[in-house]
Scaffold this motif. Structure first.
Motif, PDB file in Angstrom:
ATOM      1  N   TYR A  11      16.268  17.243  -1.942  1.00 41.42           N
ATOM      2  CA  TYR A  11      15.036  16.488  -1.702  1.00 41.42           C
ATOM      3  C   TYR A  11      14.953  15.355  -2.712  1.00 41.42           C
ATOM      4  CZ  TYR A  11      13.192  19.000  -5.779  1.00 41.42           C
ATOM      5  OH  TYR A  11      13.014  19.504  -7.045  1.00 41.42           O
ATOM      6  N   GLY A  12      14.213  14.321  -2.356  1.00 41.65           N
ATOM      7  CA  GLY A  12      14.036  13.216  -3.282  1.00 41.65           C
ATOM      8  C   GLY A  12      14.114  11.865  -2.599  1.00 41.65           C
ATOM      9  N   PRO A  13      14.094  10.794  -3.384  1.00 40.34           N
ATOM     10  CA  PRO A  13      14.028   9.428  -2.859  1.00 40.34           C
ATOM     11  C   PRO A  13      15.110   9.097  -1.839  1.00 40.34           C
ATOM     12  CG  PRO A  13      13.750   9.425  -5.233  1.00 40.34           C
ATOM     13  CD  PRO A  13      14.104  10.825  -4.846  1.00 40.34           C
ATOM     14  N   GLN A  14      14.788   8.135  -0.982  1.00 42.97           N
ATOM     15  CA  GLN A  14      15.686   7.536   0.012  1.00 42.97           C
ATOM     16  C   GLN A  14      15.954   8.433   1.218  1.00 42.97           C
ATOM     17  OE1 GLN A  14      15.031   5.269  -2.155  1.00 42.97           O
ATOM     18  NE2 GLN A  14      16.913   4.079  -2.084  1.00 42.97           N
ATOM     19  N   GLU A  15      15.069   9.354   1.535  1.00 45.67           N
ATOM     20  CA  GLU A  15      15.305  10.218   2.696  1.00 45.67           C
ATOM     21  C   GLU A  15      14.379   9.868   3.863  1.00 45.67           C
ATOM     22  OE1 GLU A  15      14.249  14.339   2.342  1.00 45.67           O
ATOM     23  OE2 GLU A  15      12.749  13.957   0.808  1.00 45.67           O
ATOM     24  N   ASN A  16      13.669   8.760   3.750  1.00 45.71           N
ATOM     25  CA  ASN A  16      12.671   8.391   4.759  1.00 45.71           C
ATOM     26  C   ASN A  16      13.254   8.283   6.163  1.00 45.71           C
ATOM     27  OD1 ASN A  16      12.070   7.498   2.041  1.00 45.71           O
ATOM     28  ND2 ASN A  16      10.194   6.616   2.846  1.00 45.71           N
ATOM     29  N   LEU A  40       6.524   8.966  -6.930  1.00 47.32           N
ATOM     30  CA  LEU A  40       7.286   7.883  -6.319  1.00 47.32           C
ATOM     31  C   LEU A  40       6.820   7.633  -4.889  1.00 47.32           C
ATOM     32  CD1 LEU A  40       9.708   5.990  -6.985  1.00 47.32           C
ATOM     33  CD2 LEU A  40      11.116   7.575  -5.676  1.00 47.32           C
ATOM     34  N   LEU A  41       6.489   8.708  -4.170  1.00 45.99           N
ATOM     35  CA  LEU A  41       5.941   8.549  -2.823  1.00 45.99           C
ATOM     36  C   LEU A  41       4.620   7.774  -2.868  1.00 45.99           C
ATOM     37  CD1 LEU A  41       6.780  12.112  -1.471  1.00 45.99           C
ATOM     38  CD2 LEU A  41       7.585   9.980  -0.449  1.00 45.99           C
ATOM     39  N   ASP A  42       3.812   8.046  -3.882  1.00 43.94           N
ATOM     40  CA  ASP A  42       2.562   7.288  -4.060  1.00 43.94           C
ATOM     41  C   ASP A  42       2.850   5.804  -4.271  1.00 43.94           C
ATOM     42  OD1 ASP A  42       1.018   9.605  -3.957  1.00 43.94           O
ATOM     43  OD2 ASP A  42       0.884   9.814  -6.134  1.00 43.94           O
ATOM     44  N   LYS A  43       3.842   5.538  -5.082  1.00 46.69           N
ATOM     45  CA  LYS A  43       4.101   4.169  -5.556  1.00 46.69           C
ATOM     46  C   LYS A  43       4.867   3.318  -4.550  1.00 46.69           C
ATOM     47  CE  LYS A  43       6.186   1.731  -9.504  1.00 46.69           C
ATOM     48  NZ  LYS A  43       6.961   1.910 -10.773  1.00 46.69           N
ATOM     49  N   THR A  44       5.908   3.888  -3.950  1.00 44.28           N
ATOM     50  CA  THR A  44       6.790   3.077  -3.098  1.00 44.28           C
ATOM     51  C   THR A  44       6.987   3.660  -1.698  1.00 44.28           C
ATOM     52  OG1 THR A  44       8.854   4.203  -3.725  1.00 44.28           O
ATOM     53  CG2 THR A  44       8.080   2.417  -5.174  1.00 44.28           C
ATOM     54  N   GLY A  45       6.346   4.794  -1.402  1.00 41.13           N
ATOM     55  CA  GLY A  45       6.562   5.434  -0.116  1.00 41.13           C
ATOM     56  C   GLY A  45       7.825   6.267  -0.072  1.00 41.13           C
ATOM     57  N   GLY A  46       8.462   6.469  -1.247  1.00 41.30           N
ATOM     58  CA  GLY A  46       9.624   7.332  -1.301  1.00 41.30           C
ATOM     59  C   GLY A  46      10.938   6.623  -1.553  1.00 41.30           C
ATOM     60  N   TYR A  47      10.862   5.310  -1.804  1.00 41.37           N
ATOM     61  CA  TYR A  47      12.084   4.559  -2.091  1.00 41.37           C
ATOM     62  C   TYR A  47      12.214   4.344  -3.590  1.00 41.37           C
ATOM     63  CZ  TYR A  47      12.162   3.515   2.883  1.00 41.37           C
ATOM     64  OH  TYR A  47      12.193   3.623   4.250  1.00 41.37           O
ATOM     65  N   TYR A  48      13.422   4.607  -4.088  1.00 46.17           N
ATOM     66  CA  TYR A  48      13.694   4.349  -5.484  1.00 46.17           C
ATOM     67  C   TYR A  48      14.025   2.870  -5.667  1.00 46.17           C
ATOM     68  CZ  TYR A  48      15.792   4.420 -10.103  1.00 46.17           C
ATOM     69  OH  TYR A  48      16.086   4.152 -11.415  1.00 46.17           O
ATOM     70  N   VAL A  49      13.293   2.212  -6.531  1.00 45.43           N
ATOM     71  CA  VAL A  49      13.513   0.798  -6.782  1.00 45.43           C
ATOM     72  C   VAL A  49      14.174   0.644  -8.129  1.00 45.43           C
ATOM     73  CG1 VAL A  49      12.418  -1.463  -7.007  1.00 45.43           C
ATOM     74  CG2 VAL A  49      11.473   0.222  -5.402  1.00 45.43           C
ATOM     75  N   TYR A  50      15.386   0.102  -8.123  1.00 47.11           N
ATOM     76  CA  TYR A  50      16.132  -0.082  -9.374  1.00 47.11           C
ATOM     77  C   TYR A  50      15.520  -1.226 -10.173  1.00 47.11           C
ATOM     78  CZ  TYR A  50      19.949  -0.958 -12.648  1.00 47.11           C
ATOM     79  OH  TYR A  50      20.696  -1.128 -13.790  1.00 47.11           O
ATOM     80  N   GLU A  51      15.178  -0.943 -11.406  1.00 43.68           N
ATOM     81  CA  GLU A  51      14.498  -1.939 -12.241  1.00 43.68           C
ATOM     82  C   GLU A  51      15.331  -2.325 -13.444  1.00 43.68           C
ATOM     83  OE1 GLU A  51      10.808  -0.035 -13.085  1.00 43.68           O
ATOM     84  OE2 GLU A  51       9.961  -0.408 -11.089  1.00 43.68           O
ATOM     85  N   GLY A  52      16.662  -2.049 -13.391  1.00 42.12           N
ATOM     86  CA  GLY A  52      17.525  -2.349 -14.524  1.00 42.12           C
ATOM     87  C   GLY A  52      17.876  -3.830 -14.599  1.00 42.12           C
TER      88      GLY A  52
END
Length: 245
Positions: free
Chosen positions: A93-98, A233-245
């Motif tokens: 489970y986790g980001p990018q499974e939408n 993360l679901l609250d913030k982006t809907g479940g997508y991990y956004v790379y901020e590096g």
């Protein structure tokens, strides 16, 4: 990845023949290959969750296709001159499974159920387990990535390995984590579906002995911590991990 697909020809073309073609492409060119096997290859789990034939059984077409390829690889591995690793993913489970629809993790589905109805639903009692008490080895996708990178960085290691935490948790635990995140809501149990009876894993728990023996020491995120991080993360982006590096 649809575990409820009943078209055996379609499943074998996609999960066996296609993977076999990729395997031979990699072996011929000595390219490292890592592929997704599945904890479904253990069936009911009555014989344990070790990466060996004595523990393996297929309860549906999806599991059969995964196990069939694992066994094909086992016959070829002694002659392989480059790395091939099959990772038996438990409940990731986790980001990018939408994009996964009904195959997305239960925490993703429960989060969206709460957003829509202020309640989450789980299966009721079945096969000797009480409502919501069926258990899974839930593994956070960030930990799965660590396992993948470990093998990528160690091309001398080949084989089939479990990728799970080694600890089973009830679906109730995930549901309570979602409700705790929101601070309110109802947990509702629905009758166990007839279509799943006899094809459902009521308990999974990875045996990580071979993974640890291969040298992996990256650990796994505690379920409550990972569930809260994912909900945020679901609250913030809907479940997508956004790379901020």
């Amino acid at each position: 990845s649809d575990t409820m697909e009943y078209n055996g020809k379609y499943m074998m073309e996609n999960n066996f023949e296609y993977t076999k073609n990729v395997l031979h492409f990699c072996l011929d060119r000595k390219i490292q290959m890592m592929y997704a096997s599945s904890a479904s290859t253990y069936g009911s789990g009555a014989h344990g969750f070790r990466e060996e034939p004595a523990c393996e059984e297929a309860l549906n077409v999806y599991a059969f296709s995964k196990l069939f390829f694992d066994n094909y690889l086992r016959r070829l591995l002694p002659q392989a001159q480059s790395q091939v690793v099959g990772l038996r993913y438990f409940n990731v489970y986790g980001p990018q499974e939408n994009h996964k629809g009904k195959m997305a993790s239960m925490i993703y589905q429960m989060y969206n159920q709460w957003k829509a109805e202020h309640k989450v639903r789980l299966f009721g009692e079945y096969a000797g387990y009480g409502p919501g008490e069926h258990t899974r080895d839930f593994v956070y996708v960030k930990d799965v990535v660590k396992v993948n990178f470990y093998f990528w960085e160690h091309p001398e290691i080949s084989g089939i390995f479990n990728c799970g935490t080694g600890h089973a948790h009830q679906f109730n635990t995930l549901a309570k984590a979602v409700l705790n995140h929101f601070g309110s809501g109802e947990l509702e149990y629905v009758p166990f579906p007839e279509v799943l009876k006899g094809k459902y894993q009521s308990f999974t728990e990875a045996d990580d002995a071979n993974l640890l023996a291969a040298g992996y020491d990256g650990g796994f995120t505690p379920i409550e911590e990972a569930a809260e991080e994912y909900c945020q993360l679901l609250d913030k982006t809907g479940g997508y991990y956004v790379y901020e590096g």
